[in-house]
Design an enzyme around this catalytic site. Structure first.
Site, PDB file in Angstrom:
ATOM      1  N   ARG A 299      17.094  -9.371   9.945  1.00 43.88           N
ATOM      2  CA  ARG A 299      16.961  -9.890  11.311  1.00 43.88           C
ATOM      3  C   ARG A 299      18.168  -9.684  12.226  1.00 43.88           C
ATOM      4  NH1 ARG A 299      11.622  -9.875  10.723  1.00 43.88           N
ATOM      5  NH2 ARG A 299      10.744 -11.703   9.697  1.00 43.88           N
TER       6      ARG A 299
ATOM      7  N   ASP B 159       8.188  -0.193   9.693  1.00 40.63           N
ATOM      8  CA  ASP B 159       7.639  -1.415   9.106  1.00 40.63           C
ATOM      9  C   ASP B 159       7.471  -2.492  10.173  1.00 40.63           C
ATOM     10  OD1 ASP B 159       6.840  -2.939   6.694  1.00 40.63           O
ATOM     11  OD2 ASP B 159       8.472  -4.229   7.385  1.00 40.63           O
TER      12      ASP B 159
ATOM     13  N   ASN C 179       1.702 -10.740   6.251  1.00 32.88           N
ATOM     14  CA  ASN C 179       1.091  -9.451   6.535  1.00 32.88           C
ATOM     15  C   ASN C 179       1.644  -8.402   5.570  1.00 32.88           C
ATOM     16  OD1 ASN C 179      -0.394  -7.477   7.770  1.00 32.88           O
ATOM     17  ND2 ASN C 179       0.928  -7.270   9.563  1.00 32.88           N
TER      18      ASN C 179
ATOM     19  N   ASP D  41       9.567  -8.195   0.385  1.00 37.29           N
ATOM     20  CA  ASP D  41       9.217  -8.312   1.800  1.00 37.29           C
ATOM     21  C   ASP D  41       9.729  -9.642   2.355  1.00 37.29           C
ATOM     22  OD1 ASP D  41       8.253  -7.792   4.323  1.00 37.29           O
ATOM     23  OD2 ASP D  41       6.145  -8.128   3.836  1.00 37.29           O
TER      24      ASP D  41
ATOM     25  N   HIS E  38      11.759 -16.609   9.171  1.00 34.26           N
ATOM     26  CA  HIS E  38      11.434 -17.018  10.536  1.00 34.26           C
ATOM     27  C   HIS E  38      11.988 -18.408  10.787  1.00 34.26           C
ATOM     28  CE1 HIS E  38       8.797 -13.674  11.542  1.00 34.26           C
ATOM     29  NE2 HIS E  38       8.158 -13.829  10.396  1.00 34.26           N
TER      30      HIS E  38
END
Length: 427
Positions: A64, A152, A278, A305, A309
């Site tokens: 991030r 991605d 996802n 993955d 968040h």
């Protein structure tokens, strides 16, 4: 500096655990034996009879930074990886700014050099700004340190763009890594199309959204000779397409994430954004196909993955919350507990899928306990059962449905180039 990790156990080819000590010198594994005289070493770490493995390798994480540092940073994400036993992680480029030039990529590596506690390899995008049809300068990005190329998060929607990107990747001897999702088949979906989506009154995501794009891409990979790697495989149709492509001699590799091996859509208890990911959690037949695909070699490795968040973002409904869950700190523990402890996988297989294979398929100097190799090492406690507690996370994010699950295989120590990167308490 001479370092000793004593009183450990390593897995041999027959899945037997044998006593082992690791002699580390100048950041490399100098010797492996049953024991060494402690007086010869500057530092001694006690593995306390627990498992010593090569440091795990994760070819799919989201750190991030830059652009979304309220979710995660390179510092916090790399600590999270170290707590999970990972010593090499490969970070996705859906950032702000997107690292689509050599200059932007070098700026990220400057942060990595300053803040990362594990080895971080940065992906570059296939196209400028991820969503455009304009290819990036792969040669310049490779020279700047790009690990591989991927869009991605969104994927490449146009076949012609993917074809040209694969030709470039093949010419530059680089892997092209695909988030496979045909957006024309999404129809606003937020979870797997099935009985649970209908029960919750939520729009579903078709399995063909993923599998149809893999089918397109393996044909293009065969045409161009590119190394094509499929991210986070989730459906039985995808496994079938990849298996057929491998049988045809196409250079395709694939990964699967722990949550898709363990959970299915029927486990989703309510309309809760912590369960939104996802690809989405699929059906039981899909999970069975993923497990079979790992065992028969159709799927090459396990990747987390890791997708952090902000808490308020994820505490929303499926329709509003962003996709993704964190996974760096729970991956090995969950796989060990749910598959090795139950006899479905061997410990040797799991180490192969989480360390040896991901390093091998991308040509990394990692994933092995051999004389002269980098001293990237993890020590795991296979005996003590603990609950996953988000208060213990090194990640800034806690968005995972696995909190409260009881697991074994928790990390005791992680070493990167022979230096202790993370340890549990007084380990």
């Amino acid at each position: 500096m001479k370092t000793l990790i004593k009183n450990g156990k390593i897995v041999k080819k027959d899945n037997q655990l044998i006593p082992a000590a690791i002699w580390i010198e100048k950041g490399k594994i100098h010797a492996i034996g049953e024991s060494f005289e402690e007086e010869a070493f500057d530092q001694v770490f006690d593995a306390k009879g627990q498992l010593i493995t090569p440091g795990l390798v994760d070819v799919h994480v989201h750190l991030r930074e830059p652009g979304f540092t309220y979710k995660e940073t390179i510092a916090s994400g790399s600590k999270s990886a170290a707590r999970g036993g990972f010593t090499t992680v490969c970070a996705m480029p859906n950032l702000n700014p997107v690292p689509d030039t050599a200059e932007k990529l070098k700026e990220i590596y400057d942060i990595i050099k300053k803040d990362a506690v594990v080895k971080v390899l940065q992906y570059a995008p296939i196209t400028e700004e991820l969503r455009s049809e304009t290819l990036t300068d792969q040669k310049a990005l490779k020279e700047a340190g790009a690990f591989a190329f991927t869009n991605d998060g969104v994927g490449v929607q146009t076949a012609g763009t993917m074809y040209l990107a694969m030709k470039e990747a093949a010419a530059n001897d680089m892997a092209l890594v695909a988030h496979t999702e045909d957006e024309s088949l999404l129809f606003g979906g937020v979870m797997h199309e099935g009985e649970i989506s209908k029960k919750l009154g939520l729009p579903g995501i078709l399995s063909s959204t993923e599998a149809s794009q893999i089918a397109r891409d393996v044909v293009l990979a065969g045409e161009t000779g590119a190394h094509y790697h499929v991210c986070h495989v989730s459906t039985k149709e995808s496994v079938r397409v990849i298996r057929d492509a491998k049988h045809a001699g196409i250079h395709v590799t694939a990964e699967v994430s722990p949550h898709h091996l363990i959970l299915i859509d029927e486990n989703i208890p309510e309309d809760n954004g912590f369960w939104k990911m996802n690809p989405p959690l699929r059906g039981n037949a899909d999970r069975d196909a993923l497990i079979e695909g790992l065992i028969d070699g159709t799927i090459d490795c396990i990747a987390t993955d890791h997708a952090p968040h902000g808490l308020e973002e994820k505490k929303q409904t499926f329709l509003k919350a962003p996709f993704g869950i964190v996974g760096s700190e729970t991956a090995f523990q969950l796989i060990y507990t749910h598959f090795v402890e139950t006899g479905q996988f061997t410990l040797e297989q799991v180490i192969d899928w989480m360390a040896v294979k991901p390093a091998a398929i991308f040509g990394l100097e990692a994933g092995t306990l051999t004389i002269g190799s980098p001293a990237d090492i993890a020590v795991f406690d296979l005996k003590t059962e603990e609950k996953i507690d988000d208060k213990d996370f090194e990640s800034m994010a806690i968005n995972t449905p696995f909190v409260g699950w009881k697991v074994k295989g928790n990390t005791l120590m992680t070493f990167v180039d022979g230096t202790l990167a993370w340890s549990k308490g007084d380990a």
